[in-house]
Design an enzyme around this catalytic site. Structure first.
Site, PDB file in Angstrom:
ATOM      1  N   GLN A  52      -5.164 -10.347  -1.470  1.00 44.98           N
ATOM      2  CA  GLN A  52      -5.967 -10.899  -0.382  1.00 44.98           C
ATOM      3  C   GLN A  52      -7.242 -11.596  -0.868  1.00 44.98           C
ATOM      4  OE1 GLN A  52      -5.433  -6.965   1.885  1.00 44.98           O
ATOM      5  NE2 GLN A  52      -5.647  -8.436   3.545  1.00 44.98           N
ATOM      6  N   HIS A 146      -0.456  -2.743  -3.256  1.00 47.36           N
ATOM      7  CA  HIS A 146      -0.998  -3.097  -1.937  1.00 47.36           C
ATOM      8  C   HIS A 146      -0.227  -4.318  -1.415  1.00 47.36           C
ATOM      9  CE1 HIS A 146      -4.677  -2.702   0.819  1.00 47.36           C
ATOM     10  NE2 HIS A 146      -3.928  -3.652   1.357  1.00 47.36           N
ATOM     11  N   ASN A 190      -0.192   1.468  -0.692  1.00 46.69           N
ATOM     12  CA  ASN A 190      -0.954   1.239   0.529  1.00 46.69           C
ATOM     13  C   ASN A 190      -0.041   1.196   1.745  1.00 46.69           C
ATOM     14  OD1 ASN A 190      -3.587   0.333   1.828  1.00 46.69           O
ATOM     15  ND2 ASN A 190      -2.192  -1.292   2.484  1.00 46.69           N
ATOM     16  N   GLU A 191      -0.283   2.069   2.695  1.00 46.46           N
ATOM     17  CA  GLU A 191       0.399   2.044   3.996  1.00 46.46           C
ATOM     18  C   GLU A 191       1.915   1.853   3.916  1.00 46.46           C
ATOM     19  OE1 GLU A 191      -1.532  -0.819   6.500  1.00 46.46           O
ATOM     20  OE2 GLU A 191      -3.407   0.294   6.520  1.00 46.46           O
TER      21      GLU A 191
HETATM   22  C1  BGC Z   1      -4.258  -3.321   5.268  1.00 54.03           C
HETATM   23  C2  BGC Z   1      -5.140  -4.449   4.808  1.00 54.03           C
HETATM   24  C3  BGC Z   1      -5.423  -5.360   5.994  1.00 54.03           C
HETATM   25  C4  BGC Z   1      -6.164  -4.571   7.051  1.00 54.03           C
HETATM   26  C5  BGC Z   1      -6.618  -5.367   8.257  1.00 54.03           C
HETATM   27  C6  BGC Z   1      -4.642  -2.746   6.619  1.00 54.03           C
HETATM   28  O1  BGC Z   1      -3.495  -2.428   7.314  1.00 54.03           O
HETATM   29  O2  BGC Z   1      -4.153  -2.341   4.287  1.00 54.03           O
HETATM   30  O3  BGC Z   1      -4.501  -5.107   3.769  1.00 54.03           O
HETATM   31  O4  BGC Z   1      -6.065  -6.526   5.653  1.00 54.03           O
HETATM   32  O5  BGC Z   1      -5.309  -3.562   7.501  1.00 54.03           O
HETATM   33  O6  BGC Z   1      -5.547  -5.892   8.963  1.00 54.03           O
END
Ligand code: BGC
Length: 450
Positions: A52, A146, A190-191
């Site tokens: 990002q 990520h 991540n998530e």
């Molecule tokens: C993510 C980020 C994202 C942020 C805002 C999260 O779900 O880990 O990468 O930019 O939310 O949308």
């Protein structure tokens, strides 16, 4: 918008004004005698991710998908914020805010550009970033994955590939050993459940049906372009099929990082929506179980902490029941109804939920406020931290708070539209400018109190 309308994207969800309202109370004097103090050594930070902000992640799976025509991405990531070269400017921002931690990701696509080939030069790059953070007195919180993967990984079926957990663990092992204990805290993936969680929301079903159809066509085109049988990124519409591999990857990655760096606290970060009861018939427990259940068990087995990332509260009505009409907004400003899912209390609720479910220390690895109006972010920060403080007072061990995001950046499918940063970035000169909300955050950080 009517009561059940909302807009949603892969990374977030905005509930309509009828579904929720912004929290009421202004926190009492931040720094007076009644100030709510955070524990000594509390980690104050900001969060970003490589794809990002770094720019030109050309060897990644997403780079190919972004550059297809048509694509599911509104814009290409391109240079993003050029943090690959300008990380010292990012560190200067962290210092200006007085932060003692920084969550960033290392990019697998750079470190392992082809299978089994590890780039010494790219590892050295991240060593320099980590070293500069340390020299500035800032603890590096490093995410190993990520969203973006190497292109070769997607060409081998991504997280649908039964070998993917071992491929990931091998990368974790090599990267952790090479980067060493300059790393303060490690986050594996991540998530990994965000796709599952949003698909569990009944009101989101139609949205995802359409979105998944588009993604399917794009992935087929990506496979054709790369001459592979299939091309599987995190946007691939089979998140159910990917989940067992993602779980195994976290567990194996966790074990690999701990074997290399036993002292480094390591965990997975989860996107937790605060599912709140709209009325008596509401069965939020069932929804939570569906959306998070398996991952809470994984965290119990493998994790020194649970990373919580919360952006949204969503009121869930009971079967057949209509949402109640919205109560009047408590504050005259900010009053944009599209932001009404951004209840500061949502973070407290998800932090308490994650602790109840796992018994592990909680680390807020992301929380933030998407808006073009920074006054709204400045409004939000003290309120959300006051709510987090209540969770701490109630007995939840909270390791720290990483605001998403340090700088405005590439917001995945949505391109550069949505703004989350404490600083803006000029898209042509890359000049960073702190926003007034950063000063609000700094005051709290300095006082270690809200
Ligand atoms: C993510 C980020 C994202 C942020 C805002 C999260 O779900 O880990 O990468 O930019 O939310 O949308």
């Amino acid at each position: 918008m009517n009561a059940n309308e909302f807009s949603i994207d892969r990374r977030g969800l905005i509930v309509s004004g009828a579904a929720a309202t912004l929290a009421a109370a202004l926190p009492a004097s931040a720094l007076g005698a009644s100030a709510r103090r955070f524990p000594a050594g509390f980690r104050w930070g900001a969060s970003t991710a490589g794809h990002q902000i770094e720019g030109n992640n050309t060897n990644s799976d997403l780079w190919l998908v972004e550059n297809l025509s048509p694509t599911i991405y509104k814009e290409r990531s391109g240079d993003t914020c050029d943090s690959y070269h300008r990380w010292r400017q990012d560190i200067a921002l962290l210092k200006a805010i007085g932060l003692n931690s920084y969550r960033m990701s290392i990019e697998w696509a750079r470190i392992e550009p082809s299978p089994g080939q590890f780039s010494i030069a790219e590892i050295d790059h991240y060593k320099r970033v980590i070293g500069d953070l340390r020299a500035a007195g800032i603890e590096p919180v490093i995410t190993f994955f990520h969203v973006a993967a190497p292109r070769w990984f997607a060409e081998r079926g991504g997280w649908l590939n039964p070998e993917s957990p071992d491929l990931f663990a091998n990368y974790c092992d090599k990267a952790a050993r090479a980067l060493g204990d300059g790393i303060g805290i490690a986050c594996t993936i991540n998530e990994p459940q965000v796709g599952l969680t949003f698909r569990a929301i009944p009101m989101a079903a139609a949205y995802f049906k359409a979105q998944d159809e588009r993604a399917k066509a794009i992935m087929a085109e990506a496979a054709r372009r790369s001459g592979s049988e299939r091309f599987v990124t995190m946007d691939y519409p089979d998140i159910v099929g990917m989940t067992p591999q993602l779980m195994a990857a976290h567990e194996k990655g966790f074990a690999a990082i701990k074997a290399a760096l036993p002292k480094v606290p390591t965990g997975v970060t989860l996107n937790l929506v605060d599912f709140a009861k709209a009325n008596e018939g509401s069965r939020t427990e069932d929804l939570q179980k569906l959306a998070y259940g398996g991952w809470m068990e994984v965290v119990k087995r493998s994790g020194d902490f649970v990373g919580v990332q919360t952006y949204t509260q969503m009121l869930i009505p009971g079967a057949g029941a209509k949402l109640p009409p919205p109560p009047p907004l408590p504050d005259p400003e900010p009053s944009d109804p599209r932001d009404s899912g951004k209840q500061p209390v949502a973070l407290r609720n998800t932090v308490e939920y994650a602790y109840r479910q796992t018994g592990k220390p909680v680390f807020v690895t992301e929380n933030g406020f998407q808006t073009d109006n920074d006054a709204r972010r400045a409004w939000y920060i003290p309120r959300v931290l006051a709510e987090l403080h209540k969770a701490i007072e109630g007995g939840v061990p909270v390791m720290g708070y990483m605001h998403w995001s340090l700088i405005d950046n590439f917001e995945w499918l949505q391109g550069y539209g949505p703004k989350f940063g404490l600083a803006s970035v000029d898209r042509t000169t890359f000049k960073r400018t702190l926003k007034p909300s950063a000063a609000v955050y700094r005051q709290i950080v300095r006082a270690n109190a809200v």
